[in-house]
Design a protein around this motif. Structure first.
Motif, short mmCIF file in Angstrom:
data_model
loop_
_atom_site.label_atom_id
_atom_site.label_comp_id
_atom_site.label_asym_id
_atom_site.label_seq_id
_atom_site.Cartn_x
_atom_site.Cartn_y
_atom_site.Cartn_z
N THR A 4 -0.29 8.52 -9.20
CA THR A 4 -0.69 9.95 -9.35
C THR A 4 -2.08 10.30 -8.73
N GLU A 5 -2.92 9.20 -9.23
CA GLU A 5 -4.43 9.59 -8.91
C GLU A 5 -5.07 8.25 -7.96
N THR A 6 -6.18 8.63 -7.36
CA THR A 6 -6.66 7.89 -6.49
C THR A 6 -7.06 6.50 -7.20
N SER A 7 -7.69 6.64 -8.61
CA SER A 7 -8.13 5.69 -9.51
C SER A 7 -7.25 4.55 -9.79
N SER B 196 0.66 -0.99 -0.01
CA SER B 196 -0.03 0.19 0.14
C SER B 196 0.71 1.14 0.10
N VAL B 197 2.04 1.28 0.67
CA VAL B 197 2.95 2.52 0.85
C VAL B 197 3.57 2.64 -0.66
N TYR B 198 3.89 1.36 -1.39
CA TYR B 198 4.45 1.49 -2.57
C TYR B 198 3.69 2.38 -3.69
N PHE B 199 2.20 1.72 -3.68
CA PHE B 199 1.46 2.02 -4.74
C PHE B 199 0.79 3.62 -4.01
N GLY B 200 0.78 3.98 -3.03
CA GLY B 200 0.26 5.28 -2.59
C GLY B 200 1.44 6.32 -2.81
N ALA B 201 2.78 5.84 -3.04
CA ALA B 201 3.83 6.74 -3.23
C ALA B 201 3.80 7.03 -4.48
N TYR B 202 3.55 6.24 -5.56
CA TYR B 202 3.91 6.43 -6.96
C TYR B 202 2.72 6.59 -7.62
N MET C 7 -4.23 -0.51 -9.49
CA MET C 7 -2.98 -1.08 -9.46
C MET C 7 -3.08 -2.12 -8.17
N LEU C 8 -3.61 -1.65 -7.11
CA LEU C 8 -3.76 -2.46 -6.10
C LEU C 8 -4.57 -3.65 -6.41
N ILE C 9 -5.75 -3.39 -7.11
CA ILE C 9 -6.53 -4.48 -7.30
C ILE C 9 -5.79 -5.55 -8.32
N LEU C 10 -5.01 -5.12 -9.15
CA LEU C 10 -4.41 -5.91 -9.90
C LEU C 10 -3.50 -6.72 -9.20
N TYR C 11 -2.63 -6.11 -8.36
CA TYR C 11 -1.65 -6.94 -7.50
C TYR C 11 -2.24 -7.98 -6.68
N PHE C 12 -3.30 -7.64 -6.17
CA PHE C 12 -3.84 -8.44 -5.29
C PHE C 12 -4.75 -9.64 -6.07
N ILE C 13 -5.16 -9.49 -7.39
CA ILE C 13 -5.72 -10.34 -8.22
C ILE C 13 -4.67 -11.41 -8.68
N GLY C 14 -3.30 -10.77 -8.93
CA GLY C 14 -2.35 -11.85 -9.09
C GLY C 14 -1.99 -12.58 -7.97
#
Length: 208
Positions: free
Chosen positions: A48-51, A40-46, A56-63
């Protein structure tokens, strides 16, 4: 700190290390919480938009979910490979530069590989059982007649009736058997030889 391109390697590495570790061993949710935190820290840092962050979080956790499904249900490694590819894609896509994305991808790979260390320390979950020959069906457990028939197959040659990925069907002496290769992908209609029999599980290799 996030201006340092290689920082993504550490964050995605730790996140993946703990998340895959939670899948492999019984860490009572501690590894899962740590992993989710780092990712969450990684995606939150990079992001640029909430969407973009949510996507990206959804894709990561789908994997990650595909890896879990493969380990619990399918056991042939196909979904796990797709899942890992999706995780790599998600961390690379959100990175601010190519080199930062490369570091992040390496972090996921190193983290996934490093999580195997947890298997030596913590109680493991029952994952990918079909890919191993660890279930002992001994004569003392009452498998005498079945084991005797299967033991005779050791050293015998046959042919694959389906692709072994690594689990599939082989034919020996006009009889079909379920077999597993030693991590190899063996194509259909390939000559094989039985190298190990454990209960009713047959380990084969390509005949040389």
């Amino acid at each position: 700190m996030f201006d340092i391109e290689w920082i993504g390697l550490i964050i995605t590495g730790l996140g993946t290390l703990f998340l895959i570790g939670e899948v492999l061993v019984n860490a009572k949710g501690v590894f899962g919480i740590l992993g989710i935190g780092f990712i969450s820290v990684y995606f939150g840092a990079y992001a640029t938009e909430t969407s973009s962050l949510i996507l990206m979080l959804i894709l990561y956790f789908i994997g990650l979910l595909l890896i879990i499904i493969d380990g619990k249900v399918i056991n042939d490694g196909t979904l796990a490979t797709i899942g890992l590819a999706i995780m790599l894609f998600s961390v690379a896509l959100v990175a601010p530069s190519f080199s930062a994305g490369l570091y992040s991808v390496l972090g996921v790979i190193f983290g996934a590989a490093g999580s195997l260390i947890f298997l030596k320390v913590f109680k493991k979950r029952n994952m990918w059982n079909k890919l191993t020959l660890k279930d002992q069906l001994t004569s003392e457990a009452g498998y005498n007649s079945i084991n005797a028939d299967y033991e005779k197959l050791k050293g015998e040659s046959g042919i694959t009736m389906t692709d072994l990925r690594p689990v599939g069907t082989i034919k020996i002496n006009n009889k079909d058997y379920s077999a597993v290769s030693n991590g190899q992908w063996i194509e259909k209609n390939t000559e094989i030889r039985v190298v190990q029999v454990d209960g009713t599980k047959i380990l084969v290799e390509v005949k040389k």
